[in-house]
Write a protein that holds these residues in place. Structure first.
Motif, PDB file in Angstrom:
ATOM      1  N   GLY A 103       0.840  -1.131   0.167  1.00 46.35           N
ATOM      2  CA  GLY A 103      -0.090   0.120   0.050  1.00 46.35           C
ATOM      3  C   GLY A 103       0.883   1.175  -0.183  1.00 46.35           C
ATOM      4  O   GLY A 103       0.343   2.158   0.636  1.00 46.35           O
ATOM      5  N   LEU A 104       1.751   1.277  -0.790  1.00 48.78           N
ATOM      6  CA  LEU A 104       2.702   2.289  -0.781  1.00 48.78           C
ATOM      7  C   LEU A 104       2.354   3.808  -1.034  1.00 48.78           C
ATOM      8  O   LEU A 104       2.569   4.520  -0.458  1.00 48.78           O
ATOM      9  N   ARG A 105       1.102   3.844  -1.840  1.00 41.30           N
ATOM     10  CA  ARG A 105       0.790   4.929  -2.282  1.00 41.30           C
ATOM     11  C   ARG A 105      -0.062   5.719  -1.338  1.00 41.30           C
ATOM     12  O   ARG A 105      -0.652   6.785  -1.116  1.00 41.30           O
ATOM     13  N   LEU A 106      -0.429   4.926  -0.119  1.00 44.76           N
ATOM     14  CA  LEU A 106      -1.086   5.502   1.028  1.00 44.76           C
ATOM     15  C   LEU A 106      -0.432   5.848   2.316  1.00 44.76           C
ATOM     16  O   LEU A 106      -0.645   5.963   3.272  1.00 44.76           O
ATOM     17  N   ARG A 107       1.090   5.686   1.932  1.00 47.97           N
ATOM     18  CA  ARG A 107       1.843   5.944   2.878  1.00 47.97           C
ATOM     19  C   ARG A 107       1.695   7.362   3.654  1.00 47.97           C
ATOM     20  O   ARG A 107       1.765   7.542   4.980  1.00 47.97           O
ATOM     21  N   GLU A 108       1.249   8.120   3.056  1.00 48.07           N
ATOM     22  CA  GLU A 108       0.919   9.554   3.446  1.00 48.07           C
ATOM     23  C   GLU A 108      -0.328   9.752   4.396  1.00 48.07           C
ATOM     24  O   GLU A 108      -0.409  10.573   5.262  1.00 48.07           O
ATOM     25  N   HIS A 109      -0.985   8.452   4.659  1.00 50.04           N
ATOM     26  CA  HIS A 109      -1.908   8.454   5.375  1.00 50.04           C
ATOM     27  C   HIS A 109      -1.485   8.313   6.944  1.00 50.04           C
ATOM     28  O   HIS A 109      -2.066   8.741   8.033  1.00 50.04           O
ATOM     29  N   GLY A 110      -0.114   7.753   6.957  1.00 43.45           N
ATOM     30  CA  GLY A 110       0.518   7.629   8.127  1.00 43.45           C
ATOM     31  C   GLY A 110       0.290   6.599   9.301  1.00 43.45           C
ATOM     32  O   GLY A 110       1.130   6.301  10.047  1.00 43.45           O
ATOM     33  N   ASP A 111      -0.647   5.704   9.075  1.00 43.33           N
ATOM     34  CA  ASP A 111      -0.870   4.631  10.053  1.00 43.33           C
ATOM     35  C   ASP A 111      -0.017   3.399   9.333  1.00 43.33           C
ATOM     36  O   ASP A 111       0.107   2.874   8.436  1.00 43.33           O
ATOM     37  N   PRO A 112       0.536   2.794  10.504  1.00 49.82           N
ATOM     38  CA  PRO A 112       1.499   1.586  10.134  1.00 49.82           C
ATOM     39  C   PRO A 112       0.790   0.245  10.064  1.00 49.82           C
ATOM     40  O   PRO A 112       0.900  -0.477  10.844  1.00 49.82           O
ATOM     41  N   VAL A 113      -0.306   0.353   9.274  1.00 49.39           N
ATOM     42  CA  VAL A 113      -1.169  -0.929   9.169  1.00 49.39           C
ATOM     43  C   VAL A 113      -1.211  -1.158   7.691  1.00 49.39           C
ATOM     44  O   VAL A 113      -0.982  -0.367   6.585  1.00 49.39           O
ATOM     45  N   PRO A 114      -1.319  -2.526   7.212  1.00 48.63           N
ATOM     46  CA  PRO A 114      -1.522  -2.741   5.930  1.00 48.63           C
ATOM     47  C   PRO A 114      -2.859  -2.074   5.457  1.00 48.63           C
ATOM     48  O   PRO A 114      -3.955  -1.973   6.088  1.00 48.63           O
ATOM     49  N   LYS A 115      -2.735  -2.010   4.211  1.00 43.37           N
ATOM     50  CA  LYS A 115      -3.792  -0.934   3.406  1.00 43.37           C
ATOM     51  C   LYS A 115      -5.042  -1.670   3.533  1.00 43.37           C
ATOM     52  O   LYS A 115      -6.124  -1.000   3.979  1.00 43.37           O
ATOM     53  N   PRO A 116      -5.564  -2.974   3.642  1.00 46.82           N
ATOM     54  CA  PRO A 116      -7.079  -3.542   3.698  1.00 46.82           C
ATOM     55  C   PRO A 116      -7.286  -3.144   5.175  1.00 46.82           C
ATOM     56  O   PRO A 116      -8.624  -3.200   5.225  1.00 46.82           O
ATOM     57  N   MET A 117      -6.427  -2.891   6.218  1.00 51.99           N
ATOM     58  CA  MET A 117      -6.903  -2.413   7.422  1.00 51.99           C
ATOM     59  C   MET A 117      -7.245  -1.089   7.787  1.00 51.99           C
ATOM     60  O   MET A 117      -7.508  -0.667   8.754  1.00 51.99           O
ATOM     61  N   ILE A 118      -7.071  -0.363   6.689  1.00 50.15           N
ATOM     62  CA  ILE A 118      -7.253   1.149   6.949  1.00 50.15           C
ATOM     63  C   ILE A 118      -8.780   1.422   7.181  1.00 50.15           C
ATOM     64  O   ILE A 118      -9.456   0.724   6.244  1.00 50.15           O
ATOM     65  N   ARG A 119      -9.167   1.903   8.243  1.00 52.19           N
ATOM     66  CA  ARG A 119     -10.426   2.017   8.678  1.00 52.19           C
ATOM     67  C   ARG A 119     -11.571   2.959   7.565  1.00 52.19           C
ATOM     68  O   ARG A 119     -10.947   4.239   7.504  1.00 52.19           O
ATOM     69  N   ILE A 120     -12.531   2.624   7.203  1.00 51.18           N
ATOM     70  CA  ILE A 120     -13.485   3.495   6.711  1.00 51.18           C
ATOM     71  C   ILE A 120     -14.900   3.492   7.683  1.00 51.18           C
ATOM     72  O   ILE A 120     -15.286   2.310   7.819  1.00 51.18           O
ATOM     73  N   GLY A 121     -14.880   4.446   8.332  1.00 53.39           N
ATOM     74  CA  GLY A 121     -15.849   4.701   9.356  1.00 53.39           C
ATOM     75  C   GLY A 121     -15.435   3.959  10.544  1.00 53.39           C
ATOM     76  O   GLY A 121     -14.176   3.917  11.048  1.00 53.39           O
ATOM     77  N   TYR A 122     -15.974   2.837  11.271  1.00 54.38           N
ATOM     78  CA  TYR A 122     -15.606   2.022  12.228  1.00 54.38           C
ATOM     79  C   TYR A 122     -14.917   0.840  11.926  1.00 54.38           C
ATOM     80  O   TYR A 122     -14.175   0.288  12.632  1.00 54.38           O
ATOM     81  N   ARG A 123     -14.787   0.381  10.710  1.00 50.55           N
ATOM     82  CA  ARG A 123     -14.257  -0.939  10.253  1.00 50.55           C
ATOM     83  C   ARG A 123     -13.261  -0.825   9.263  1.00 50.55           C
ATOM     84  O   ARG A 123     -13.335   0.022   8.212  1.00 50.55           O
ATOM     85  N   PRO A 124     -12.354  -1.832   8.964  1.00 51.56           N
ATOM     86  CA  PRO A 124     -11.391  -1.574   8.047  1.00 51.56           C
ATOM     87  C   PRO A 124     -11.964  -1.742   6.538  1.00 51.56           C
ATOM     88  O   PRO A 124     -13.071  -2.465   6.553  1.00 51.56           O
ATOM     89  N   ILE A 125     -11.389  -1.407   5.499  1.00 51.20           N
ATOM     90  CA  ILE A 125     -11.951  -1.706   4.334  1.00 51.20           C
ATOM     91  C   ILE A 125     -12.063  -3.179   3.950  1.00 51.20           C
ATOM     92  O   ILE A 125     -12.928  -3.504   3.154  1.00 51.20           O
ATOM     93  N   LEU A 126     -11.148  -3.936   4.520  1.00 50.67           N
ATOM     94  CA  LEU A 126     -11.263  -5.234   4.225  1.00 50.67           C
ATOM     95  C   LEU A 126     -12.731  -5.734   4.690  1.00 50.67           C
ATOM     96  O   LEU A 126     -13.310  -6.779   4.389  1.00 50.67           O
TER      97      LEU A 126
END
Length: 286
Positions: free
Chosen positions: A26-49
């Motif tokens: 998930g290199l293109r989302l490094r600016e998001h700043g969270d040290p988590v895999p891309k599918p685990m970035i939260r959309i609302g309460y839950r990860p996009i996964l």
């Protein structure tokens, strides 16, 4: 409060297994700043996964194979310690000693966590999952970073009637880019907006048959060499879709999905029946 991953048998009539590729950096989302895999970035309460899995579960497909890689432990920890109270309504009784859930998410899901390597391609992750797909004449697969409300039941039914080995959802890109046409001397001959150029791209949602493993060789990428072979044999389908589809490739994409998640019925949340359903157009082409 966690629930066991193995509850009632999630397989029903017509249900198939779902492979989700969630091992990239998930290199293109490094600016998001969270040290988590891309599918685990939260959309609302839950990860996009979770949103992707919920989409499949809504259509009856609740047996998942997660192809893990980068920070696989984060994905495992999330589901091992899944707390239904954090994303569902509940009643608290007896001074906090008893919790009564008013709804639940994953109690009837079956999830296989498969470490497929840190720098492995999508094609090789799928090959690694093959042993978990034995006996599956047809199965589903998707990337772990894009959402849609495509009518999955219709697509699966159509695919089963066709003589194809693979199919994928194709969508029109919604990027603020311009296409430039130029001559050999560098003189610009035209500029057009990518959104009006009639382009279609791979939307990352696949329907596959077991024969895909006959086409997918060691070291190959799924949509490159195998798909070229299937094109030549006329056994590759696409389902062009003009309804909702959105990736999470950039910080702007993430912010857009976060904003949509604040709606009572986000456009991808087909499992929410308390609002008027969206009925976008879907087409088919060989």
């Amino acid at each position: 409060m966690g629930r066991p991953l193995r509850g009632p048998d999630p397989r029903g009539d017509g249900a198939v297994k779902v492979v989700i590729f969630c091992g990239g950096l998930g290199l293109r989302l490094r600016e998001h700043g969270d040290p988590v895999p891309k599918p685990m970035i939260r959309i609302g309460y839950r990860p996009i996964l979770w949103h992707i899995m919920k989409y499949y579960a809504h259509h009856g497909h609740k047996d998942f194979v997660l192809c893990l890689g980068y920070k696989a432990d984060v994905v495992k920890e999330y589901f091992l310690h899944y707390d239904e109270t954090m994303s569902n309504d509940f009643v608290l009784r007896d001074g906090g000693r008893k919790v009564e859930l008013l709804s639940s998410d994953i109690h009837d899901w079956r999830i296989t966590f498969l470490d497929t390597g840190l720098h492995t391609s999508i094609g090789q992750r799928l090959r690694a999952a093959r042993r978990h797909l034995e006996g599956e004449e047809t199965f589903l697969a998707s990337y772990g970073d894009c959402l849609t409300d495509a009518p999955l039941d219709e697509l699966v039914d159509d695919f089963r009637r066709r003589d194809a080995v693979a199919s994928f959802l194709s969508v029109q890109p919604n990027y603020p880019f311009s296409l430039v046409a130029q001559g050999h001397d560098g003189v610009v001959t035209g500029i057009s907006d990518v959104q009006g150029a009639g382009l279609w791209i791979n939307g990352g949602y696949f329907i596959l048959r077991q024969e895909i493993f006959d086409e997918l060789h060691e070291g190959e990428e799924l949509v490159v060499e195998p798909f070229q072979r299937l094109i030549r044999s006329k056994r590759l389908l696409t389902y062009p879709y003009t309804g909702f589809w959105a990736p999470m490739d950039t910080l702007v994409d993430f912010q857009t999905l976060q904003r949509l998640a604040d709606d009572p019925r986000p456009p991808w949340a087909v499992w929410r029946q308390d609002a008027t359903p969206l009925v976008p157009a879907v087409g088919r082409s060989a």
